[in-house]
Design a protein around this motif. Sequence first.
Motif, PDB file in Angstrom:
ATOM      1  N   ALA A   1      19.365 -56.059  54.129  1.00  0.00           N
ATOM      2  CA  ALA A   1      20.223 -54.948  54.519  1.00  0.00           C
ATOM      3  C   ALA A   1      20.212 -53.849  53.461  1.00  0.00           C
ATOM      4  N   VAL A   2      20.461 -54.229  52.221  1.00  0.00           N
ATOM      5  CA  VAL A   2      20.505 -53.244  51.136  1.00  0.00           C
ATOM      6  C   VAL A   2      19.126 -52.632  50.906  1.00  0.00           C
ATOM      7  N   GLY A   3      18.106 -53.470  50.901  1.00  0.00           N
ATOM      8  CA  GLY A   3      16.749 -52.975  50.671  1.00  0.00           C
ATOM      9  C   GLY A   3      16.301 -51.971  51.701  1.00  0.00           C
ATOM     10  N   SER A   4      16.684 -52.172  52.945  1.00  0.00           N
ATOM     11  CA  SER A   4      16.269 -51.247  54.004  1.00  0.00           C
ATOM     12  C   SER A   4      16.882 -49.864  53.799  1.00  0.00           C
ATOM     13  N   VAL A   5      18.131 -49.822  53.315  1.00  0.00           N
ATOM     14  CA  VAL A   5      18.766 -48.529  53.034  1.00  0.00           C
ATOM     15  C   VAL A   5      18.047 -47.818  51.891  1.00  0.00           C
ATOM     16  N   VAL A   6      17.807 -48.540  50.809  1.00  0.00           N
ATOM     17  CA  VAL A   6      17.196 -47.931  49.628  1.00  0.00           C
ATOM     18  C   VAL A   6      15.789 -47.435  49.934  1.00  0.00           C
ATOM     19  N   VAL A   7      14.978 -48.284  50.549  1.00  0.00           N
ATOM     20  CA  VAL A   7      13.588 -47.894  50.842  1.00  0.00           C
ATOM     21  C   VAL A   7      13.568 -46.735  51.826  1.00  0.00           C
ATOM     22  N   GLY A   8      14.388 -46.805  52.860  1.00  0.00           N
ATOM     23  CA  GLY A   8      14.418 -45.732  53.847  1.00  0.00           C
ATOM     24  C   GLY A   8      14.826 -44.404  53.243  1.00  0.00           C
ATOM     25  N   MET A   9      15.874 -44.402  52.404  1.00  0.00           N
ATOM     26  CA  MET A   9      16.342 -43.159  51.796  1.00  0.00           C
ATOM     27  C   MET A   9      15.341 -42.621  50.774  1.00  0.00           C
ATOM     28  N   VAL A  10      14.700 -43.508  50.024  1.00  0.00           N
ATOM     29  CA  VAL A  10      13.687 -43.059  49.057  1.00  0.00           C
ATOM     30  C   VAL A  10      12.525 -42.391  49.783  1.00  0.00           C
ATOM     31  N   LEU A  11      12.082 -42.982  50.883  1.00  0.00           N
ATOM     32  CA  LEU A  11      11.005 -42.372  51.662  1.00  0.00           C
ATOM     33  C   LEU A  11      11.445 -41.040  52.262  1.00  0.00           C
ATOM     34  N   ALA A  12      12.697 -40.956  52.682  1.00  0.00           N
ATOM     35  CA  ALA A  12      13.209 -39.699  53.229  1.00  0.00           C
ATOM     36  C   ALA A  12      13.211 -38.599  52.180  1.00  0.00           C
ATOM     37  N   MET A  13      13.433 -38.969  50.907  1.00  0.00           N
ATOM     38  CA  MET A  13      13.392 -37.983  49.828  1.00  0.00           C
ATOM     39  C   MET A  13      11.958 -37.638  49.435  1.00  0.00           C
ATOM     40  N   ALA A  14      11.101 -38.665  49.381  1.00  0.00           N
ATOM     41  CA  ALA A  14       9.732 -38.457  48.913  1.00  0.00           C
ATOM     42  C   ALA A  14       8.846 -37.813  49.965  1.00  0.00           C
ATOM     43  N   ALA A  15       9.037 -38.191  51.218  1.00  0.00           N
ATOM     44  CA  ALA A  15       8.186 -37.671  52.298  1.00  0.00           C
ATOM     45  C   ALA A  15       9.041 -37.388  53.523  1.00  0.00           C
ATOM     46  N   PRO A  16       9.916 -36.396  53.442  1.00  0.00           N
ATOM     47  CA  PRO A  16      10.806 -36.114  54.573  1.00  0.00           C
ATOM     48  C   PRO A  16      10.043 -35.786  55.836  1.00  0.00           C
ATOM     49  N   THR A  17      10.534 -36.284  56.939  1.00  0.00           N
ATOM     50  CA  THR A  17       9.950 -36.096  58.282  1.00  0.00           C
ATOM     51  C   THR A  17       8.581 -36.751  58.434  1.00  0.00           C
ATOM     52  N   SER A  18       8.144 -37.573  57.478  1.00  0.00           N
ATOM     53  CA  SER A  18       6.859 -38.264  57.645  1.00  0.00           C
ATOM     54  C   SER A  18       7.018 -39.400  58.643  1.00  0.00           C
TER      55      SER A  18
END
Length: 403
Positions: free
Chosen positions: A228-245
């Motif tokens: 649960a926690v990992g999915s939030v962190v990974v998802g948000m990091v990807l949203a910052m690093a590659a938004p809309t990818s």
Amino acid sequence: MATIPLQEPVYRGHSGPVFFAGGFRPFFLFTALQAFLSLPLWLAVYVGGVSLDLPFAAALWHGHEMVFGFAGAAIAGFLLTAVPNWTNSHHISGKPLMLLFFLWLAGRLAFTLSGFLPAVLVALVDLSFLPLLAMMMARPLLSAGKWRNIAFLPILALFTLANLSVHLHILFGLGDGMTGVYAGLTMVLTMIAIVGGRIIPSFTQNWLRMQGHAIEVTPLAWLEKGGAVGSVVVGMVLAMAAPTSILAGIVLLLAASIHALRLGRWHGAKTAKSPILWVLHVGYGWLVLGLALLGSSSFFPALPMSAALHALTAGCVGTMIMAVMSRAALGHSGRQLLVSPLIVVAYVLLSLGALLRVVAPILSDAQMALTHAGGSLWALAWGLFVWVYFPILTRPRADGRPG
């Protein structure tokens, strides 16, 4: 099931002002006051009627103060109350609590007055709060060997680094200040995933048993041990690093599905008779919606990221903070866990305001009107909270006990 019980910490005698007898008192009240006061100010700035003469974008001020000011105060109030309970240690009160609180308050004033103060001074004042909070929490956690809850220390460290990155942008033009705000938001959502995952099923299960429903909420190991926690962190990091990818979109939608599964196992539909309980489920539901909208924005260009971000901030963060504060303030002031009708109205207004703010950028023709309506309802909800909880947080406990 691992839980974080919001029970009584060990209170030593306190002869000073009752307002500084426990960390939840000043920080919970000023969390609400900041939301009530700063949101209308932001709306006035947003339409151009008021200028703060900031040396950076006004949107950065708004985002920073909501994440590091509003959410930061709520986190402090929660940890100052919960950590003594976890570790059976004395709570922070009196002069140390006053110092911590006034550092937080000075940070809010300094950042808002950035146009009139040296940027280095603003950074030093604003950055002093979180490290001191972490130091106060580290000693009892490490002394008691509470390794399961020591995870909050690195989260606070990362939260501080996110704030530092905002100031590095302001001071030296390094990076993008909003990236620091989003990184801070990620840490707040991480804490919500941890705390929410422990208290919501526990409180729900206990309440249902009291109602005569012997329901066991059986945790899924992979969910509670990192999924649960990992999915939030990974998802948000990807949203910052590659938004809309596409990759970010897929991971965020997967994260939304994981948290929807988690929420669905907590029997929230059976808590309709307990507002102080169902609001926790609503707050966690905003996390699911926010992640789903953020992921969907990768596939539907007409869906702006700002809609998703307000679902996560005004919706999830705002609702979870009010839900936890309204419950904890009652319990730690010696009162029954029954919220007043005005607070139930506040719960509804908070989500309604967040919903309007989410819809606003999607309906461009009505964006300004919906933004004002949503922001006004959201601020009004916090005004009701202040009205109801001011006497609770500023007067001695109802049961005569210390704290």
